[in-house]
Design a protein around this motif. Sequence first.
Motif, PDB file in Angstrom:
ATOM      1  N   ALA A  81       0.697  -1.249   0.024  1.00 31.21           N
ATOM      2  CA  ALA A  81       0.238  -0.026  -0.005  1.00 31.21           C
ATOM      3  C   ALA A  81       0.842   1.044  -0.148  1.00 31.21           C
ATOM      4  O   ALA A  81       1.240   1.773   0.817  1.00 31.21           O
ATOM      5  CB  ALA A  81      -0.814  -0.076   1.181  1.00 31.21           C
ATOM      6  N   PRO A  83       1.432   5.244  -2.592  1.00 26.36           N
ATOM      7  CA  PRO A  83       0.955   5.696  -3.723  1.00 26.36           C
ATOM      8  C   PRO A  83       1.438   5.209  -5.025  1.00 26.36           C
ATOM      9  O   PRO A  83       2.860   5.216  -5.106  1.00 26.36           O
ATOM     10  CB  PRO A  83       1.334   7.042  -3.489  1.00 26.36           C
ATOM     11  CG  PRO A  83       1.649   7.248  -1.845  1.00 26.36           C
ATOM     12  CD  PRO A  83       2.215   5.764  -1.643  1.00 26.36           C
ATOM     13  N   LYS A 107      -4.300   9.243  -4.030  1.00 32.12           N
ATOM     14  CA  LYS A 107      -4.384   9.780  -2.752  1.00 32.12           C
ATOM     15  C   LYS A 107      -4.652   8.426  -1.686  1.00 32.12           C
ATOM     16  O   LYS A 107      -5.661   7.767  -1.863  1.00 32.12           O
ATOM     17  CB  LYS A 107      -5.206  10.762  -2.427  1.00 32.12           C
ATOM     18  CG  LYS A 107      -5.210  11.342  -1.391  1.00 32.12           C
ATOM     19  CD  LYS A 107      -6.313  12.679  -1.188  1.00 32.12           C
ATOM     20  CE  LYS A 107      -6.468  13.340   0.000  1.00 32.12           C
ATOM     21  NZ  LYS A 107      -7.480  12.690   0.936  1.00 32.12           N
ATOM     22  N   LEU A 108      -3.821   8.382  -0.768  1.00 36.47           N
ATOM     23  CA  LEU A 108      -4.207   7.443   0.325  1.00 36.47           C
ATOM     24  C   LEU A 108      -5.104   8.144   1.303  1.00 36.47           C
ATOM     25  O   LEU A 108      -5.171   9.287   1.480  1.00 36.47           O
ATOM     26  CB  LEU A 108      -2.935   7.010   1.035  1.00 36.47           C
ATOM     27  CG  LEU A 108      -1.646   6.512   0.360  1.00 36.47           C
ATOM     28  CD1 LEU A 108      -0.533   6.122   1.269  1.00 36.47           C
ATOM     29  CD2 LEU A 108      -2.024   4.997  -0.262  1.00 36.47           C
ATOM     30  N   SER A 109      -6.004   7.114   1.931  1.00 37.67           N
ATOM     31  CA  SER A 109      -6.972   7.522   2.956  1.00 37.67           C
ATOM     32  C   SER A 109      -6.317   7.618   4.342  1.00 37.67           C
ATOM     33  O   SER A 109      -5.307   7.102   4.312  1.00 37.67           O
ATOM     34  CB  SER A 109      -8.265   6.807   2.934  1.00 37.67           C
ATOM     35  OG  SER A 109      -7.966   5.256   2.991  1.00 37.67           O
ATOM     36  N   SER A 215      -3.141   2.275   5.968  1.00 46.83           N
ATOM     37  CA  SER A 215      -3.633   2.547   4.774  1.00 46.83           C
ATOM     38  C   SER A 215      -2.333   2.815   3.732  1.00 46.83           C
ATOM     39  O   SER A 215      -2.711   2.618   2.633  1.00 46.83           O
ATOM     40  CB  SER A 215      -4.707   3.710   4.569  1.00 46.83           C
ATOM     41  OG  SER A 215      -3.944   4.785   4.501  1.00 46.83           O
ATOM     42  N   GLY A 216      -1.422   3.085   4.234  1.00 42.81           N
ATOM     43  CA  GLY A 216      -0.256   2.912   3.368  1.00 42.81           C
ATOM     44  C   GLY A 216       1.294   4.021   3.814  1.00 42.81           C
ATOM     45  O   GLY A 216       0.893   4.768   4.861  1.00 42.81           O
ATOM     46  N   PHE A 218       4.243   6.646   2.529  1.00 39.77           N
ATOM     47  CA  PHE A 218       4.464   7.630   1.400  1.00 39.77           C
ATOM     48  C   PHE A 218       5.534   8.034   1.655  1.00 39.77           C
ATOM     49  O   PHE A 218       6.435   7.896   2.480  1.00 39.77           O
ATOM     50  CB  PHE A 218       3.208   8.562   1.296  1.00 39.77           C
ATOM     51  CG  PHE A 218       3.055   9.288   2.200  1.00 39.77           C
ATOM     52  CD1 PHE A 218       2.388   8.916   3.550  1.00 39.77           C
ATOM     53  CD2 PHE A 218       3.491  10.772   2.186  1.00 39.77           C
ATOM     54  CE1 PHE A 218       2.007   9.706   4.556  1.00 39.77           C
ATOM     55  CE2 PHE A 218       3.385  11.425   3.276  1.00 39.77           C
ATOM     56  CZ  PHE A 218       2.691  11.376   4.571  1.00 39.77           C
TER      57      PHE A 218
END
Length: 331
Positions: A81, A83, A107-109, A215-216, A218
């Motif tokens: 996960a 971007p 866009k990650l949430s 969620s990820g 970055f």
Amino acid sequence: MAVYTEVSLSEAQALFKQLKLGHVTSLKGCAGGIENTNYFASAELEGQTHDYVLTLFERLSFEQLPFYLQLMKHLAQHGIAVPEPTANDKGALVFDVKSKPAAVVNKLSGASELAPTPEHCAQVGAMLARMHLAGRSFEPQQPNLRGLSWWNDTVPVVLPYLTQAQKALITQELAYQNHVAALSSYAALPRGPIHADLFRDNVLFDTVNHAPVLSGFFDFYFAGIDTWIFDLAVCLNDWCIDLETGKNNAQNAHSFIASYNQERPLLAAERALLPAMLRAGALRFWLSRLWDFHLPREASMLQAHDPSHFERVLTQRVSHLLDFDTLAACA
Ligand SMILES: Nc1ncnc2c1ncn2[C@@H]1O[C@H](COP(=O)(O)OP(=O)(O)O)[C@@H](O)[C@H]1O
Ligand SMILES: N[C@@H](CCOP(=O)(O)O)C(=O)O
């Protein structure tokens, strides 16, 4: 406010058209971040709205960016996960917007968790291990540009600004790290692309039924090829450290290491060198913070972080070597 270069709706529209992402319906400057210009953009395509981040890079050049963006694309395509940068017809990931290199990613949430619990650490540890494994098939090579050779170049530059005690700590630590790097056990450590800066503010979580769900990851712009155990140490030095005192948070560390280890069991050599890598991670960020603080680059927009925090972490890591319970727990 991290909008250093203004982008108009029509400029964004032109880029999104080229990338076949549809019609931009909203474009908002992103307040967070200190280094690049970031916009949150929504675009409508075939009746569906998708959210993106448009970044104009203020420091990195057109030549430097493909490594990072290709790595993000590779990881996203291998189920991690992160971007995913959008390519144009020719496969390019970097574009020219206002004469700056620019990229569009999904866009990650969610939001960053600045007070992480063992549950947050478990999720980050597991995904870090999966990210390392997914990176094995990534071919481009770029060293960690904030690794040992940068430390050797930069320690002499910051020395004049330090007290006698700080000089002693930093030069002894640098000597120790050069010694470790020359060991055959170090040379044999597994390595590959690492994030190298996976701090709390570079990870997002959603909340689902009152529970955090990662969620990820970055901000891959310090990524490079280095040892996986160094990446783990960088994380432990942020996710599992009390920010007031610099002390190890054993519960968080246990959770982080155990879940990393479950996805990718640590080798005996990695366990043996973890204490040294925790010191290396503390040195790396003490040094970069000292460098940013005492030698701000001309016209730099960066707000220097407090160097003394990582001086405290390094001191703790040197004197306590390791919380042995933590390591034993993942055996
Ligand atoms: N792909 C993304 N998805 C969601 N939010 C993002 C994404 N990229 C950046 N952000 C948001 O933008 C902010 C700034 O990003 P960051 O990469 O930290 O900027 P800088 O490099 O300028 O410090 C982050 O704190 C995060 O809230
Ligand atoms: N995590 C580093 C700073 C790196 O900057 P970033 O905002 O790009 O993550 C530190 O804390 O020193």
